[in-house]
Design an enzyme around this catalytic site. Structure first.
Site, PDB file in Angstrom:
ATOM      1  CE  LYS A 270      -6.350   0.499  21.329  1.00 22.97           C
ATOM      2  NZ  LYS A 270      -7.142   1.290  20.436  1.00 22.97           N
TER       3      LYS A 270
ATOM      4  NE  ARG B  23       1.509   3.586   4.816  1.00 14.57           N
ATOM      5  CZ  ARG B  23       0.288   4.053   4.598  1.00 14.57           C
ATOM      6  NH1 ARG B  23      -0.173   5.023   5.341  1.00 14.57           N
ATOM      7  NH2 ARG B  23      -0.454   3.575   3.649  1.00 14.57           N
TER       8      ARG B  23
ATOM      9  CB  CYS C 267       3.115  -1.427   2.286  1.00 13.43           C
ATOM     10  SG  CYS C 267       2.960  -3.210   2.252  1.00 13.43           S
TER      11      CYS C 267
ATOM     12  CG  ASN D 187       0.553   0.758   0.243  1.00 14.30           C
ATOM     13  OD1 ASN D 187       0.191   1.895   0.522  1.00 14.30           O
ATOM     14  ND2 ASN D 187      -0.004  -0.287   0.792  1.00 14.30           N
ATOM     15  N   GLY D 188      -0.378  -2.239  -1.545  1.00 12.51           N
ATOM     16  CA  GLY D 188      -1.734  -2.563  -2.002  1.00 12.51           C
ATOM     17  C   GLY D 188      -1.822  -4.029  -2.384  1.00 12.51           C
TER      18      GLY D 188
ATOM     19  CD1 TRP E 114       1.089  -5.426   8.584  1.00 14.39           C
ATOM     20  CD2 TRP E 114      -0.252  -5.971   6.863  1.00 14.39           C
ATOM     21  NE1 TRP E 114       0.034  -6.158   9.080  1.00 14.39           N
ATOM     22  CE2 TRP E 114      -0.801  -6.501   8.047  1.00 14.39           C
ATOM     23  CE3 TRP E 114      -0.929  -6.186   5.669  1.00 14.39           C
ATOM     24  CZ2 TRP E 114      -1.983  -7.230   8.074  1.00 14.39           C
ATOM     25  CZ3 TRP E 114      -2.111  -6.923   5.685  1.00 14.39           C
ATOM     26  CH2 TRP E 114      -2.627  -7.431   6.877  1.00 14.39           C
TER      27      TRP E 114
ATOM     28  CD  GLU F 164      -5.196  -2.554  18.746  1.00 13.38           C
ATOM     29  OE1 GLU F 164      -4.955  -2.210  17.595  1.00 13.38           O
ATOM     30  OE2 GLU F 164      -5.640  -1.767  19.612  1.00 13.38           O
TER      31      GLU F 164
ATOM     32  CD  GLU G 269     -10.657   1.487  21.586  1.00 16.84           C
ATOM     33  OE1 GLU G 269     -11.172   0.728  20.752  1.00 16.84           O
ATOM     34  OE2 GLU G 269      -9.535   2.008  21.435  1.00 16.84           O
TER      35      GLU G 269
ATOM     36  CG  HIS H 218     -27.892 -13.696  28.733  1.00 22.21           C
ATOM     37  ND1 HIS H 218     -29.079 -14.316  29.049  1.00 22.21           N
ATOM     38  CD2 HIS H 218     -28.028 -12.397  29.084  1.00 22.21           C
ATOM     39  CE1 HIS H 218     -29.917 -13.416  29.558  1.00 22.21           C
ATOM     40  NE2 HIS H 218     -29.291 -12.249  29.592  1.00 22.21           N
TER      41      HIS H 218
ATOM     42  CE  LYS I 174      -2.251   5.149  13.923  1.00 20.21           C
ATOM     43  NZ  LYS I 174      -3.020   4.533  14.982  1.00 20.21           N
TER      44      LYS I 174
HETATM   45  C1  F6R Z   1      -6.973  -0.202  16.883  1.00 17.06           C
HETATM   46  C2  F6R Z   1      -6.844   0.431  15.586  1.00 17.06           C
HETATM   47  C3  F6R Z   1      -7.612  -0.120  14.456  1.00 17.06           C
HETATM   48  C4  F6R Z   1      -8.187   1.009  13.606  1.00 17.06           C
HETATM   49  C5  F6R Z   1      -8.861   0.462  12.354  1.00 17.06           C
HETATM   50  C6  F6R Z   1      -9.490   1.551  11.524  1.00 17.06           C
HETATM   51  O1  F6R Z   1      -6.170   0.398  17.846  1.00 17.06           O
HETATM   52  O2  F6R Z   1      -6.111   1.362  15.435  1.00 17.06           O
HETATM   53  O3  F6R Z   1      -8.627  -0.974  14.901  1.00 17.06           O
HETATM   54  O4  F6R Z   1      -9.087   1.742  14.380  1.00 17.06           O
HETATM   55  O5  F6R Z   1      -7.926  -0.235  11.581  1.00 17.06           O
HETATM   56  O6  F6R Z   1      -8.545   2.480  11.106  1.00 17.06           O
HETATM   57  P1  F6R Z   1      -8.943   3.942  10.633  1.00 17.06           P
HETATM   58  O7  F6R Z   1      -9.540   4.638  11.798  1.00 17.06           O
HETATM   59  O8  F6R Z   1      -7.661   4.549  10.179  1.00 17.06           O
HETATM   60  O9  F6R Z   1      -9.934   3.789   9.525  1.00 17.06           O
END
Ligand code: F6R
Length: 612
Positions: free
Chosen positions: A489, A27, A2, A100-101, A74, A492, A485, A508, A607
């Protein structure tokens, strides 16, 4: 998650708020809304969807007013629709609030209010809190400010709230606990935001509001108070951020811009710290706690998502170079399972945003038990940075694409420097290896640029595999976390199901998935495991899987086995994850674009995860 924006001053508030909301859309983008003070009224416009949908729905309606608040959501409580969009009106229609929260005890408050005859237009916890505030104001015959203070003492959970009403002209009242709030100080005007991006072109003077603080914001006045009604002197800081850093700069997407920024961001992260010629690494925050780190029984790394993957790479490197036991924990698991924390344990918290609720709460509880907290954080002044005893910023600049790319490589760069510094000081790393690794790390920006120059080749690979239903990513040792990773990616950005596994673990279980339709991506650069990884690739090929691999330049054997390869320059295996992840970021990006996905704002994601 948010985004919140507020403005009070002499300008028209609406355009400032809309522009700010667009900057904060990373956000959350389930719905958006604004509330404006107009004469004696508060007018709300809100809409499901993105900020652009809100603008379209408002059309030519009256948006005049010099004080207002805005929200991009969000969804937590209540599905994304018009009625659950913020701002919300109080029952009387006189107060508007954004939030927000999460209000954890909202159900209890709601039942108390329902008994008093309140009904609710939305399914949100926000509307409950707002009516709770209004109920106190009416009952106690007090000011809105007083009512907010009383209400917040009863609230559990995390919040930033912004309120405007029709009794306090030109005034925004804000409060925070656990979610970020920045106030920009202009001349005869103030700006409020979840981060500083909505106010960048207007002012560089900002105040970071702390937990349990209340801000009464007017054009010419900013009053900060604690919940006990005592005044606090606002600490005005100078922002070190330029507008260009939060714009796309000619790229189609922020994600692509951020991937291409990596040679610069890695360089910026090394600059002033690593001196390969002198053989030194200067990191004041780490130096300060060097003795405790060297003598620590263990280091616990706490993070979420991509940052957790950076922690996993760091585990391998720190154990190898420093001979210190390292555990890597998902913050959300760590905080709830009553972990054993001994005085003197060193915790490294890794976070791009510095606001991830799970990570923040986990380090706060570890801190109470006597652990030393080192933050590896990107956003300067963020909550995790402030809650840490010391640490190192990653200096990657604002990361706006929801999928983390440049922040990840900056995290790896910082963690590698920490491991090198500690290992050398401790004596567990020989001078020769230390010097070699310093030189290799120093050369990474150039090698990253080399990989990016070959992006057209990766784009062609993406076209070829974009219709696959599933992907498997495999890697061993330092490259295991890079396989995880790569898979994250792809999930997502393209919504293709992908799994990461240690390459040898494949037989396995996951090998059962392999058939002629399954692309299997190996991170197979030259390292001590290389021959074994080549055998794993043969095992996939024998079962007709489609073989893709990130391989070292000149590795003709791997090239001859694979259907497609993404080549990277040779480097030491300790440093390799930093370069190997880049082709995988590009692969996900190009597959996402080829599938017409919104790569900067993937569905359901946000984010900065400020809810637990
Ligand atoms: C994936 C991504 C998320 C963040 C996670 C932690 O691309 O961006 O998995 O890595 O939400 O966020 P931070 O690093 O801001 O604590």
């Amino acid at each position: 998650m948010c985004g919140i924006v507020g403005y009070t001053g002499t300008r028209q508030a609406y355009p400032v708020i809309i522009k700010g909301l667009k900057r904060l859309e990373y956000r959350g983008y389930d719905s958006a809304g604004v509330a404006l003070q107009q004469k004696d009224d508060v007018t709300i416009y809100k809409k499901k969807g993105k900020v652009a949908d809100l603008e379209e729905s408002i059309g030519t309606s009256n948006v005049a007013g010099t004080t207002g608040i805005g929200h991009t959501r969000w969804a937590t409580h209540g599905e994304p629709n018009d009625k659950n969009a913020h701002p919300h009106y109080s029952a009387s229609g006189k107060i508007a609030m954004i939030h927000n929260g999460i209000i954890e005890n909202y159900a209890q408050l709601k039942s108390e209010l329902s008994k008093k005859g309140y009904t609710f237009k939305s399914d949100t916890d926000t509307e409950v809190l707002l009516n709770f505030i209004e109920e106190i104001k009416t009952n106690n015959e007090c000011t809105l400010e007083e009512a907010i203070r009383i209400a917040l003492k009863r609230v559990t959970g995390a919040y930033v709230i912004l309120l405007i009403d029709n009794e306090n002209p030109d005034t925004i009242i804000a409060a925070r606990k656990g979610s970020p709030l920045v106030i920009g100080v202009g001349k005869g005007e103030h700006f409020l935001g979840s981060d500083a991006s909505p106010m960048l072109e207007y002012t560089k003077e900002v105040v970071y509001v702390n937990d349990y603080e209340l801000a009464i914001v007017k054009p010419d006045e900013l009053i900060l108070k604690n919940l006990g009604n005592e005044k606090i002197t606002p600490y005005v800081q100078k922002l070190d951020l330029e507008l260009a850093a939060i714009e796309k700069g000619g790229y189609d997407h922020f994600m692509l811009k951020e991937i291409f920024e990596q040679p610069t961001t890695i360089y910026d992260c090394l600059r002033g710290r690593l001196d390969a010629t002198a053989g030194t690494i200067t990191m004041a925050g780490i130096q300060q706690y060097a003795e405790q780190i060297i003598n620590a029984n263990r280091i616990v790394i706490i993070a979420c998502g991509t940052s957790w993957h950076a922690g996993l790479v760091a585990e391998y490197i720190i154990e190898d170079l420093c001979r210190i036991n390292v555990e890597v924990e998902y913050a959300s698991e760590f905080r709830y399972r009553n972990p054993v924390i001994n005085k003197g344990d060193v915790i490294i918290a890794i976070s791009q945003s510095g606001e991830t609720a799970d990570t923040l709460v986990a380090i706060e509880s570890a801190k109470e038990k006597g652990a030393i907290i080192l933050g590896v954080v990107n956003v300067v002044g963020s909550s995790i940075a402030r809650a840490s005893h010391a640490g190192a910023y990653t200096h990657a600049g604002p990361e706006i694409g929801v999928a983390s790319t440049k922040a990840f490589t900056a995290q790896l760069t910082v963690l590698m420097m920490i491991a090198l510094k500690v290992g050398y000081m401790k004596g567990s790393l020989s001078n020769e290896r230390y010097r070699r690794l310093l030189n290799e790390l120093d050369a990474v920006p150039e090698k990253a640029a080399w990989v990016l120059n070959h992006h057209e080749h990766i784009k062609a690979i993406a076209e070829k595999y974009k219709d696959a239903r599933d992907f498997l990513y495999l890697g061993r040792g330092y490259n295991f976390a890079i396989a995880l990773e790569g898979a994250l990616k792809l999930k997502e950005i393209s919504y293709i199901h992908a799994e990461g596994y240690p390459a040898a673990e494949m037989k396995h279980g996951p090998i059962a998935l392999v058939d002629e339709h399954l692309p299997v991506v190996f991170v197979a650069t030259k390292d001590v495991y290389h021959e074994k990884v080549v055998s794993n690739m043969q095992e996939i090929k024998a079962r007709k899987g489609k073989l893709l691999a990130v391989i070292t330049e000149g590795d003709e054997i791997s090239k001859s086995i694979c259907d497609d390869v993404m080549i990277v320059p040779e480097t030491d295996e300790v440093i390799a994850p930093l370069i190997n992840v880049i082709p995988l970021q590009l692969l996900s990006y190009y597959i996402g674009v080829a599938k017409d996905c919104n790569v900067d704002m993937p569905r359901n994601l946000a984010k900065s995860v400020t809810v637990e």
